[in-house]
Design an enzyme around this catalytic site. Structure first.
Site: not given
Length: 295
Positions: A156, A161
């Site tokens: 991933e 974020e």
């Protein structure tokens, strides 16, 4: 006069679309983009999510494609989390006939899976992210096919974020949460033990709150940038498996893009002021453009 028209067209192209020219500098060539110039989501590029899976992180929202959660207007994509009862699949990975769930919040998530994926490249987005305790915007990538097995074995890549922006933070300058995180997730052994690597940086000041968040993904390394400044880098040795029969690296397969705005979940609810603060709602992540370039 006719001889001047090609030159005039070239000058206009440079004036009206300088970012497209820049995207081809230093050996990079733009291969895919969405400028969000229309009045609705481009269905040839994106699929909106519709489920209450919680991302595997105990997130509180359900995703749907309602106008109040996913919209395109004035050159911006808007993903918004609102307080609204929403029903959807509790576990979308189990298929369309699984149990249903009702959540207290609704939000937006769009993916390019099945429509566009890439193996290596510069993936960047100009975005403005919201704050508030429990608010968790993300721009990230997952493998188009789980060639090496289920998460995290096939990897991933998290491009952007933030969690709880503006909430109390003892480790942050000014005492308030102000960081962006870039991370890869992978398996450290054949059994699939989770490991992650990456870094974070303070989000710089901006007149309008927009920044360009980017990752450069190459066979030998993955690096993260904000407004063109590199703030973290990992190399193959960082994601190498511990077991002797390591096999191929997970980050050598095509990955697709995901943009979403979560509310709650294990990470944000365990950090800063803890839990969620509904006064942060509605919260919106605005995205000006997303571009992919390759060498």
């Amino acid at each position: 006069m006719p001889a001047t028209r090609p030159l005039l067209a070239f000058v206009l192209a440079l004036t009206l679309a300088p970012t497209a020219v820049l995207a081809q500098s230093d050996g990079w060539r733009q291969v895919w983009a969405d400028e969000f110039d229309g009045d609705k989501l481009d269905a040839s590029r994106w699929t909106p999510a519709a489920d209450c899976g919680g991302g595997g992180n105990d997130e509180r929202q359900c995703y749907d494609a309602s106008p109040d959660t996913v919209s395109v207007k004035d050159g911006l994509l808007r993903l918004t989390v609102v307080k609204r009862k929403t029903r959807g699949l509790a576990n979308p990975w189990a298929g369309p006939t699984g149990p249903m769930k009702t959540g207290d919040y609704a939000s937006g998530k769009i993916v390019t899976q099945g429509k566009a994926s890439w193996r290596y490249g510069r993936i960047e987005a100009r975005a403005r992210v919201p704050g508030g305790q429990g608010v968790w915007p993300a721009i990230w990538m997952m493998p188009e096919l789980s060639t090496y097995g289920g998460w995290p074995k096939s990897g991933e890549i998290d491009i952007l974020e933030t969690v709880n922006l503006g909430a109390p933070c003892e480790a942050c300058d000014g005492g308030r949460e102000n960081r962006v995180f870039g991370t890869i997730h992978f398996a450290s052994d054949a059994a699939g033990a989770h490991r992650q690597a990456g870094g974070s940086t303070v989000i710089p000041a901006s007149p309008d709150g927009f920044h360009v968040y980017a990752v450069e993904w190459k066979p030998e390394a993955i690096a993260w940038f904000v407004d063109g400044r590199e703030y973290a880098r990992v190399t193959q040795k960082d994601w190498k498996r511990d077991d002797a029969e390591a096999g191929p690296a997970p980050f050598d397969q095509p990955f697709h893009l995901i943009l979403n705005l979560a509310f709650g979940g294990r990470w944000p609810e365990s950090a800063n002021a803890k839990g969620v603060d509904e006064s942060a709602l509605p919260a919106t992540m605005e995205v000006d453009w997303v571009r992919v370039s390759q060498r």
